[in-house]
Design a protein around this motif. Structure first.
Motif, PDB file in Angstrom:
ATOM      1  N   GLY A   1       0.767  -1.251   0.000  1.00  0.00           N
ATOM      2  CA  GLY A   1       0.000   0.000   0.000  1.00  0.00           C
ATOM      3  C   GLY A   1       0.788   1.287   0.000  1.00  0.00           C
ATOM      4  N   MET A   2       2.124   1.207  -0.140  1.00  0.00           N
ATOM      5  CA  MET A   2       2.912   2.439  -0.199  1.00  0.00           C
ATOM      6  C   MET A   2       4.267   2.124  -0.824  1.00  0.00           C
ATOM      7  SD  MET A   2       3.870   5.128   2.869  1.00  0.00           S
ATOM      8  CE  MET A   2       4.674   3.902   3.904  1.00  0.00           C
ATOM      9  N   PRO A   3       4.717   2.932  -1.791  1.00  0.00           N
ATOM     10  CA  PRO A   3       6.050   2.698  -2.370  1.00  0.00           C
ATOM     11  C   PRO A   3       7.137   3.144  -1.385  1.00  0.00           C
ATOM     12  CG  PRO A   3       5.046   4.641  -3.359  1.00  0.00           C
ATOM     13  CD  PRO A   3       4.016   4.045  -2.437  1.00  0.00           C
ATOM     14  N   LEU A   4       7.438   2.256  -0.434  1.00  0.00           N
ATOM     15  CA  LEU A   4       8.269   2.609   0.716  1.00  0.00           C
ATOM     16  C   LEU A   4       9.694   3.017   0.347  1.00  0.00           C
ATOM     17  CD1 LEU A   4       8.487   2.873   3.794  1.00  0.00           C
ATOM     18  CD2 LEU A   4       9.144   0.456   3.848  1.00  0.00           C
ATOM     19  N   LEU A   5      10.336   2.304  -0.556  1.00  0.00           N
ATOM     20  CA  LEU A   5      11.731   2.643  -0.866  1.00  0.00           C
ATOM     21  C   LEU A   5      11.863   4.062  -1.422  1.00  0.00           C
ATOM     22  CD1 LEU A   5      13.011  -0.793  -2.226  1.00  0.00           C
ATOM     23  CD2 LEU A   5      13.226   0.164   0.081  1.00  0.00           C
ATOM     24  N   PRO A   6      11.030   4.491  -2.383  1.00  0.00           N
ATOM     25  CA  PRO A   6      11.090   5.887  -2.817  1.00  0.00           C
ATOM     26  C   PRO A   6      10.743   6.874  -1.691  1.00  0.00           C
ATOM     27  CG  PRO A   6      10.004   4.567  -4.483  1.00  0.00           C
ATOM     28  CD  PRO A   6      10.161   3.696  -3.268  1.00  0.00           C
ATOM     29  N   VAL A   7       9.820   6.508  -0.808  1.00  0.00           N
ATOM     30  CA  VAL A   7       9.483   7.377   0.335  1.00  0.00           C
ATOM     31  C   VAL A   7      10.711   7.574   1.209  1.00  0.00           C
ATOM     32  CG1 VAL A   7       8.176   7.503   2.511  1.00  0.00           C
ATOM     33  CG2 VAL A   7       7.001   6.882   0.385  1.00  0.00           C
ATOM     34  N   LEU A   8      11.406   6.482   1.509  1.00  0.00           N
ATOM     35  CA  LEU A   8      12.609   6.597   2.347  1.00  0.00           C
ATOM     36  C   LEU A   8      13.674   7.458   1.670  1.00  0.00           C
ATOM     37  CD1 LEU A   8      12.854   2.909   3.638  1.00  0.00           C
ATOM     38  CD2 LEU A   8      11.955   4.913   4.861  1.00  0.00           C
ATOM     39  N   GLY A   9      13.818   7.317   0.353  1.00  0.00           N
ATOM     40  CA  GLY A   9      14.758   8.160  -0.386  1.00  0.00           C
ATOM     41  C   GLY A   9      14.377   9.627  -0.313  1.00  0.00           C
ATOM     42  N   ALA A  10      13.094   9.912  -0.431  1.00  0.00           N
ATOM     43  CA  ALA A  10      12.631  11.309  -0.348  1.00  0.00           C
ATOM     44  C   ALA A  10      12.851  11.865   1.052  1.00  0.00           C
ATOM     45  CB  ALA A  10      11.160  11.392  -0.744  1.00  0.00           C
ATOM     46  N   LEU A  11      12.634  11.057   2.080  1.00  0.00           N
ATOM     47  CA  LEU A  11      12.870  11.519   3.454  1.00  0.00           C
ATOM     48  C   LEU A  11      14.356  11.792   3.693  1.00  0.00           C
ATOM     49  CD1 LEU A  11      10.384   9.246   5.433  1.00  0.00           C
ATOM     50  CD2 LEU A  11      10.208  11.717   5.048  1.00  0.00           C
ATOM     51  N   ARG A  12      15.232  10.976   3.074  1.00  0.00           N
ATOM     52  CA  ARG A  12      16.676  11.264   3.184  1.00  0.00           C
ATOM     53  C   ARG A  12      17.015  12.567   2.463  1.00  0.00           C
ATOM     54  NH1 ARG A  12      16.846   5.610   2.816  1.00  0.00           N
ATOM     55  NH2 ARG A  12      17.111   5.637   0.562  1.00  0.00           N
ATOM     56  N   ALA A  13      16.404  12.796   1.297  1.00  0.00           N
ATOM     57  CA  ALA A  13      16.659  14.030   0.551  1.00  0.00           C
ATOM     58  C   ALA A  13      16.200  15.246   1.345  1.00  0.00           C
ATOM     59  CB  ALA A  13      15.961  13.974  -0.813  1.00  0.00           C
ATOM     60  N   LEU A  14      15.143  15.091   2.147  1.00  0.00           N
ATOM     61  CA  LEU A  14      14.650  16.195   2.984  1.00  0.00           C
ATOM     62  C   LEU A  14      15.393  16.260   4.321  1.00  0.00           C
ATOM     63  CD1 LEU A  14      10.782  15.939   2.447  1.00  0.00           C
ATOM     64  CD2 LEU A  14      12.312  17.730   1.593  1.00  0.00           C
ATOM     65  N   GLU A  15      16.398  15.380   4.489  1.00  0.00           N
ATOM     66  CA  GLU A  15      17.210  15.291   5.694  1.00  0.00           C
ATOM     67  C   GLU A  15      16.394  14.934   6.930  1.00  0.00           C
ATOM     68  OE1 GLU A  15      19.556  18.872   5.883  1.00  0.00           O
ATOM     69  OE2 GLU A  15      20.740  18.266   4.134  1.00  0.00           O
ATOM     70  N   GLU A  16      15.329  14.143   6.714  1.00  0.00           N
ATOM     71  CA  GLU A  16      14.525  13.628   7.820  1.00  0.00           C
ATOM     72  C   GLU A  16      15.041  12.273   8.286  1.00  0.00           C
ATOM     73  OE1 GLU A  16      12.142  15.159   9.544  1.00  0.00           O
ATOM     74  OE2 GLU A  16      12.462  16.933   8.310  1.00  0.00           O
ATOM     75  N   LEU A  17      15.836  11.641   7.441  1.00  0.00           N
ATOM     76  CA  LEU A  17      16.522  10.389   7.764  1.00  0.00           C
ATOM     77  C   LEU A  17      17.983  10.558   7.432  1.00  0.00           C
ATOM     78  CD1 LEU A  17      14.114   7.686   6.249  1.00  0.00           C
ATOM     79  CD2 LEU A  17      14.369   8.288   8.667  1.00  0.00           C
ATOM     80  N   PRO A  18      18.875   9.875   8.162  1.00  0.00           N
ATOM     81  CA  PRO A  18      20.297   9.990   7.824  1.00  0.00           C
ATOM     82  C   PRO A  18      20.612   9.341   6.480  1.00  0.00           C
ATOM     83  CG  PRO A  18      19.962   8.457   9.663  1.00  0.00           C
ATOM     84  CD  PRO A  18      18.632   9.052   9.341  1.00  0.00           C
TER      85      PRO A  18
END
Length: 192
Positions: free
Chosen positions: A174-191
């Protein structure tokens, strides 16, 4: 920490398992009205529009808001979550022996502005389903699958509906998780 604009147990479980710190705040959105306003657009566009609207509908303050939605289509017809067990059985009869196209979209908004969005498709080949299987399946899985577009939870008995699945596992959940995690890293929300 991010805000998840969803009440989906599957999306919460994915983020938990991935170690993403989030607060769930379900989006107050009339999904069917938004869908109707889009007219005849491809299912991928509907999934993306719903995800974006959810991300923009919640005030996250200075935190990113993640919206996500999934759309199922079979033989060119879009399906929503079943309104009843009888409708769930009708959906399953229609899906029997056909290919289900599942589009899962995700979007991130920050400060009321859309910052990122993405949609992915998975193709799920439904095996021929007997009436006996449909009855037994719904006896075991209802009402939980009533909250699922496509009338299945792939992590439960729903896996028995399919002969073959093409596409990303997280998209099916129900969610394209890998691209989401990449976007969160780009926003510096994840290391990184």
């Amino acid at each position: 920490m991010i805000v998840l604009a969803s009440k989906s147990a599957s999306r919460r479980a994915m983020l938990d398992a991935a170690g993403v710190d989030f607060t769930p705040v379900p989006a107050a959105l009339d999904e069917r009205a938004l869908e109707a306003s889009l007219g005849e657009v491809p299912p991928a566009s509907v999934a993306l529009a719903l995800a974006e609207a959810k991300a923009l509908s919640v005030d996250g303050g200075m935190r990113p808001v993640l919206g996500s939605d999934s759309v199922v289509s079979v033989d060119g017809r879009r399906f929503d979550k079943p309104a009843s067990r009888a409708q769930a059985a009708e959906h399953l009869r229609f899906f029997s022996g056909k290919t289900m196209h599942l589009h899962s979209g995700a979007a991130l908004a920050l400060g009321g502005h859309l910052r990122w969005s993405h949609v992915e498709e998975a193709r799920l080949v439904v095996r021929p389903l007997s009436e006996d299987f449909i009855t037994r399946y719904l006896a075991a899985e209802w009402p939980e699958v009533g909250q699922c577009v496509g009338v299945f939870r792939i992590e439960a008995m729903g896996v028995q509906l399919f002969e073959r699945i093409e596409g990303d596992h997280f998209t099916v959940l129900g969610m394209p998780l890998l691209p989401v995690l990449g976007a969160l890293r780009a926003l510096e929300e994840l290391p990184a």
